[in-house]
Design an enzyme around this catalytic site. Structure first.
Site, short mmCIF file in Angstrom:
data_model
loop_
_atom_site.label_atom_id
_atom_site.label_comp_id
_atom_site.label_asym_id
_atom_site.label_seq_id
_atom_site.Cartn_x
_atom_site.Cartn_y
_atom_site.Cartn_z
CE LYS A 1 -3.59 -0.13 2.65
NZ LYS A 1 -4.55 -0.03 3.78
CE LYS B 1 -3.28 -3.24 10.12
NZ LYS B 1 -3.70 -2.14 9.24
CG ASP C 1 -6.47 -1.72 11.69
OD1 ASP C 1 -7.40 -2.54 11.66
OD2 ASP C 1 -5.70 -1.55 10.73
CB SER D 1 -7.97 7.33 8.91
OG SER D 1 -8.49 6.08 9.37
CB THR E 1 -10.07 5.32 4.43
OG1 THR E 1 -9.01 5.44 5.38
CG2 THR E 1 -10.03 3.91 3.83
CB ALA F 1 -17.28 -5.40 6.42
CB ALA G 1 -12.64 -4.75 3.12
CG ASN G 2 -6.84 -3.67 4.99
OD1 ASN G 2 -6.36 -2.97 4.11
ND2 ASN G 2 -6.97 -3.22 6.24
#
Length: 361
Positions: free
Chosen positions: A81, A93, A128, A159, A163, A250, A272-273
């Site tokens: 990213k 992370k 997060d 954020s 985002t 989500a 979503a990741n």
């Protein structure tokens, strides 16, 4: 003297999990604080482009292996990213094991902040799943390596809007590739998840003139959306609804071997990741004429905001960089078309080029 052979392990160990064929993780820290009960993992995937940056999430993981797998997968995505967005940061992370409704306390976040400080600036944490700006304010009391602090203490705040703005710009680039115009007016978009990203995306889509179908597991989130945007249609599912664009916002993994065949949209682009349960599923999407904008390209707005807060950018400068997600997504889509590969492969190749160039310097 002969050495006794070690017994074979039933499952791969930590050192096996942190390896990757292209870019292995550079540091994984297991953090335990007896006084607060903190159990956390900080995963730093790459430092080639600069300090690793990525959020801290709190989830009631089934066990430590599940937490580790999440941290490793997410930190690697953060590397791509950051590289795709042109940021001078690597990917990291952190995960804290526990139910955020029960484990959160000032003392726990201060303990976590001390572990972040021990990384010596190699890792910058942020919000997060399960964490908010107030939590970052506490962490910021013991380390300066934190983003998404509240505006009251000089941070950039939540954020969600940035985002969502990045997702919108990536969606416009995808629409241009699929339909010849970046205009979303009249397009039907299925927004899955009405949290801070999904809710803001609904607002932005509404302003663009798009028709929105939305869903969420939270009755409160649905009611909020109904109240603010009564024209939004609420559905049980949007993944297989008759929409032009599917926007997963989500948790990840919603596109798997079963659901991939049910998607009716021609464009998949969301916040979503790790949207694909298996990267190979992109081939299935492509074979069905569905364009996927890679998640770490589309949802980079929050990361751009975090990098901007660390660098001291103004809000206007941050917004300008977030809007440039359109250009990033278009570059990936064009490269994929010209190279005869999927967008996922294209985005990784472009990011890999940047990372390898940094490693060779």
């Amino acid at each position: 003297m002969t050495s006794e052979a070690l017994p074979p392990t039933a499952t791969p160990g930590v050192f096996d999990n942190v390896e990757h064929a292209d870019f292995p993780h550079q540091r994984v820290a297991f953090c335990y604080d007896r006084r607060t009960g903190l159990r956390a993992i900080i995963a730093i995937h790459s430092l080639a482009l600069g300090p690793a940056i990525g959020g801290c999430r709190i989830r009631p993981y089934a066990d430590e292996n599940a937490a580790l797998a999440d941290a490793l997968r997410l930190s690697r995505s953060m590397t791509y990213k950051a590289a795709s967005a042109g940021l001078d940061h690597g990917g990291g992370k952190a995960v804290i094991i526990g139910d955020p409704a029960n484990v959160k306390s000032r003392e726990l976040f201060e303990a976590f902040g001390r572990f972040v400080e021990e990384q010596g600036g190699r890792y910058i944490t942020a919000c997060d799943v399960g964490t908010v700006c107030d939590d970052m304010d506490i962490i910021g009391g013991v380390t300066r390596h934190v983003a998404f602090r509240s505006t009251a203490v000089g941070g950039s705040g939540d954020s969600g809007l940035n985002t969502a703005l990045g997702v919108l710009q990536a969606m416009r680039a995808g629409a241009e590739a699929q339909w010849g115009t970046a205009e979303l007016t009249g397009r039907t978009v299925g927004v899955e998840g009405l949290g801070k990203v999904g809710y803001n995306l609904v607002s932005l889509l509404h302003a663009e003139g798009a028709q929105v179908v939305a869903t969420d597991v939270s009755a409160a989130a649905i009611e909020r959306t109904r109240t603010e945007f009564p024209e939004v249609r609420i559905a049980e599912s949007v993944l297989d609804a008759p929409v032009d664009i599917y926007a997963p916002c989500a948790l990840g993994g919603t596109i798997d071997t079963t659901t991939v065949e049910r998607i009716t949209a021609r464009l998949v682009c969301g916040g979503a990741n790790n949207q694909l349960a298996d990267p190979a599923l992109e081939n299935t999407l492509a074979g069905r004429g569905v364009l996927w904008v890679p998640d770490y390209v589309a949802n980079a707005g929050g990361l751009i905001q975090a990098a901007g807060e660390v660098a001291g950018w103004t809000a206007d400068a941050t917004s300008k960089d977030v809007e440039a997600v359109f250009d990033t997504a278009k570059r990936v889509i064009d490269f994929a078309r010209d190279s005869g590969v999927t967008t996922g492969v294209a985005s990784r190749q472009l990011a890999d080029q940047r990372i390898r160039a940094a490693e060779s310097d």
